[in-house]
Each structure stands twice: as C-alpha cells, then as structure tokens.
Design an enzyme around this catalytic site. Structure first.
Site, short mmCIF file in Angstrom:
data_model
loop_
_atom_site.label_atom_id
_atom_site.label_comp_id
_atom_site.label_asym_id
_atom_site.label_seq_id
_atom_site.Cartn_x
_atom_site.Cartn_y
_atom_site.Cartn_z
CB ALA A 135 -0.80 0.02 1.26
CB CYS A 136 0.44 4.53 1.46
SG CYS A 136 -0.73 5.20 1.13
CB SER A 137 4.88 1.92 3.27
OG SER A 137 4.07 1.69 4.62
#
Ligand code: COA
Length: 401
Positions: free
Chosen positions: A183-185
C-alpha cells in the site's frame, strides 16, 4: 542479472563524471545509494472547486431521485461536500488524474481507462517507464546496466505478468523484476528491498518504480474520502556506491514496520467479482476510518523515526529535511514536530499534498524528487512512508558528492 566481474579501470570518480559500464569499478562496496529519481505527472488536474461541484450535483440528483424514500425515512439523504473542509482537514487543493472528465461526470464518477490489447504497453507500465527513464537519465545510467526492476505500488492493474517485468522489457533491461504491494509504503519497502540486494551483492543497480493510479480505487461518491487521492508515477534508482554518480544520496539505514489494522482497507481482489464500475460497490474500493488512522499512525511513525535515528547514531533534530508520506498536512505537522522538536517549516518538511493530493506510495518520493537538489554534501534527511497495513518505512539518507 549481469555478471559482477567487469574489469576495473577507474578507481575513483571524485570529479563527478560517471564511469562508463566498461570502466566501472567491479569491487562492489555493498553500500547502497540513491543515484537519482524520476517523476511522471499526468497533465490533467482536478481542483477542489471542480471536484466539489461534481460531487454536490451527484448528491442533489440522488436526493431528488430518492425524495420519497428519504421522506419516508427509508433512505438517508446525502450531504454536500465542501472545499473549505477539504483544504482544512487535508491540506489538498488539487490532484492530478489520468482520466479527468469521467471522474467529474456525476453519472460516472470513476476514471475510464480504455482496455488495451496485450501487444500494447499497459497504462501502469507506460507511466512507470516515463518516470524510470527520467531517473536513468538523471543518473547517466544506461538501462542495459540495470540489474532489476521492482514495481512497488498500491494497486496493480492485473495479476500477471508482473508490471515490473513489462517495465523491465520496455526499458531493455536484462535480469529480473517483480511486483510488490505494501500500500502507501510500497516505495520505501521497495527501496529497502533494492538496498538489501545491493548490500548482499545480488545487484548493483535496481529501479524501484511506483506507478500509482489511485483514482481507480477511490470511491469518488464517498464524501469522507472523495478528495484524497491523485495519480502519478515515480522511480528511484538504487545502486552500489561503486558505480553511482558523484551526486548521489548515501542510504544510511532503512527500517520497515507493519502492524495489522482494518482502518484502511480495500477488498477488491481476484477472488471476488466486484468492480469499480459507475455504480461501484463501496466495499471493493478504498475505505478508511480517517480519524483513527490519524491518531494511531502519528505516534507509531514518530517513535519509529526517532528510534531508528538513534540506532543510526543520528540526532533526529539535526535532520536537514523530512520527505514525509503525503496523506494529510496535519499528520505531517505532528510527526515533524515530534521528530525535530519544533514546528517544521516548509523547508524542513516540504509538502506536495496541495497540488498532488495523496499519491499513495509515491508521495514521499515526489517530495524528495522535487525538494532535494538544494541540499549540500553531508546534509542528512529522511524519506518516510506510512499507510494501510498499517505499514511504515524509513530511509535515512546523506547527500554525497
Ligand atoms: N465536506 C464537508 N464536511 C465533511 C466532509 C466533506 N467532504 N467529509 C467529512 N465531513 C465532516 C464530517 O461529517 C464531520 O462532521 P461532524 O463533526 O458534524 O460529524 C467532520 O467533517 C469531521 O469529519 P472527520 O472524518 O472526522 O474529518 P477529519 O478531520 O478526521 O478529516 C481526513 C478527514 C480523512 C482528511 C483525515 O482524517 C485524514 O486525513 N486522516 C488520515 C488519513 C490517512 O492518512 N490515510 C491514509 C490513506 S493511504
């Protein structure tokens, strides 16, 4: 992957010009650096005013079409969105997108990306390649000297073949590639993975590409989140210090963390048949408990940064710049304050949220790409991401050269 036994002819590159492939130092140092980054920005952009006008038209049409049921208490009336709320709650004033008109059409409210035949580049690969080429160009790196491609992003457009392999093929890279999604990482996890290949001697040059077409998984009809995301692609070239250009960023240390949470979730997948069509099943799109995310992630990330800085013998307050994940201006203000010990100014913690919105894993890389050239040799900084999982990643860097 390219063999590692190329012959040595140039022991040092203090002048800043880069060694050619033939001249490269074969003695891998095992020290990973960021050689360069690249950015693709879609030409189309949606302002908050345009977004809210479309959303409110949808709300008015819904309420009028359901007037009797609303009156009878069988259906909840929808509520208008507001530009003032969006700017105050998130810091976002606009976002770039790959397909503006259908998103703003109150009858569609989703991107419409043409299906492409299999012999044409897929859209994620296409924008990833643009960002990757820019990173290669800025590093003076020939694609044939890259060993691996990681496509690290939140939402892959298909199961396989991997987007990374398509990008690898388009760039003419030998070696290997694979997709990864945290995801966002995703980008910081990709950077650590690439850095570990370099540390282990498995690769000397690795591209981490993050094409984020977030507009496809956003529920543009959800008042709580319709303003959050934007589309973009970034690329970061991670290399062994032995072959990197003089102007590079030494990677001092990386740290990853995940803690399970349902507070940011997307149930879309290959085992269900839901699709983000115009009627969009909201359960198969992005959902979040934004307040909980805010409260839980800020302390987790701030502690992680400070702990990792101390482990690396760095004074967190001495970090010259924080390139933080771009999800919410308030979160970044609090995290930066906890790390630096004072309210950070734009120079210490630059934002790209205003014009890009939340671009998932690409956000901190855009901030780094656009706001790093002015730093001088010896300056230390931090690229940091956080998001669904929960997941968080830190990459501490020092400007070399
Ligand atoms: N327009 C106007 N008002 C709105 C609105 C909109 N689009 N959306 C929500 N509101 C209202 C709510 O109804 C609520 O009203 P109430 O107080 O009368 O009940 C009020 O604004 C506050 O809502 P809330 O959801 O608590 O807002 P918030 O201040 O937490 O901001 C986010 C929402 C999403 C911007 C914020 O929580 C956030 O960014 N969190 C972190 C998210 C994150 O990092 N996610 C990672 C994604 S990868």
């Amino acid at each position: 992957m390219r063999a590692m036994q190329d012959t040595l002819s140039s022991p040092s590159r203090a002048t800043g010009e880069r060694a050619s492939h033939e001249e490269q130092d074969p003695a891998v140092t095992g020290r990973p650096v960021i050689s360069a980054s690249g950015l693709f920005t879609p030409s189309e952009s949606i302002s908050n005013e345009e977004l809210v006008a479309s959303f409110n038209t949808y709300v008015d049409r819904f309420n009028s079409a359901n007037a009797a049921a609303i009156e009878a208490g069988e259906v909840d009336a929808l509520t208008h969105s507001s530009v003032e709320f969006i700017e105050k709650a998130s810091g976002i004033t606009a976002r770039h997108v790959m397909s503006k008109a259908p998103i703003l059409d109150p009858e569609i409210m989703a991107p419409r990306l043409e299906d492409r035949p299999n012999d044409e580049p897929s859209i994620m690969a296409e924008i990833g390649v643009i960002a990757a080429r820019q990173a290669l160009e800025r590093a003076g790196r020939d694609a044939k000297d890259v060993d691996a491609v990681l496509c690290a992003a939140s939402n892959m457009q298909r199961a396989y073949p991997a987007m990374a392999i398509e990008i690898q093929h388009a760039l003419g890279i030998e070696g290997f590639g694979f997709d990864m999604n945290v995801a966002c990482s995703s980008a910081t996890f990709g950077i650590q993975t690439a850095a570990d290949y370099v540390r282990a001697g498995h690769a000397r040059s690795v591209l981490v590409v993050s094409p984020e077409i977030t507009s496809g998984h956003l529920n543009w009809r959800d008042r709580d989140s319709h303003f959050i995301f934007g589309d973009v692609a970034t690329a970061v070239l991670i290399e062994d210090a032995a072959i990197a250009p003089n102007a590079h960023w030494e990677i001092l240390g990386t740290r990853l963390k995940t803690v399970f949470s349902n507070n940011i979730r997307n149930n879309f997948g290959f085992l269900n048949r839901a699709h983000p069509e115009s009627a969009g099943d909201p359960d198969k799109l992005f959902i979040q408990e934004g307040r909980k995310v805010f409260k839980e992630v800020v302390p987790m990330v701030a502690e992680m940064i400070v702990e990792e800085a101390h482990r690396l013998d760095l004074d967190p307050a001495g970090l010259r710049r924080l390139w933080l994940h771009q999800a919410n201006a308030g979160m970044n203000r609090l995290i930066a304050q906890r790390v630096l010990g004072h309210e950070a100014n734009d120079d210490e913690s630059p934002t790209v949220l205003d014009t890009y919105g939340n671009t998932s894993s690409a956000g901190s890389i855009i901030a780094f790409h656009l706001h790093s050239e002015d730093l001088v040799s010896g300056d230390t900084g931090l690229i940091c991401s956080f998001g669904a999982g929960y997941s968080a990643g830190t990459v501490f860097v020092r400007k070399g050269g």
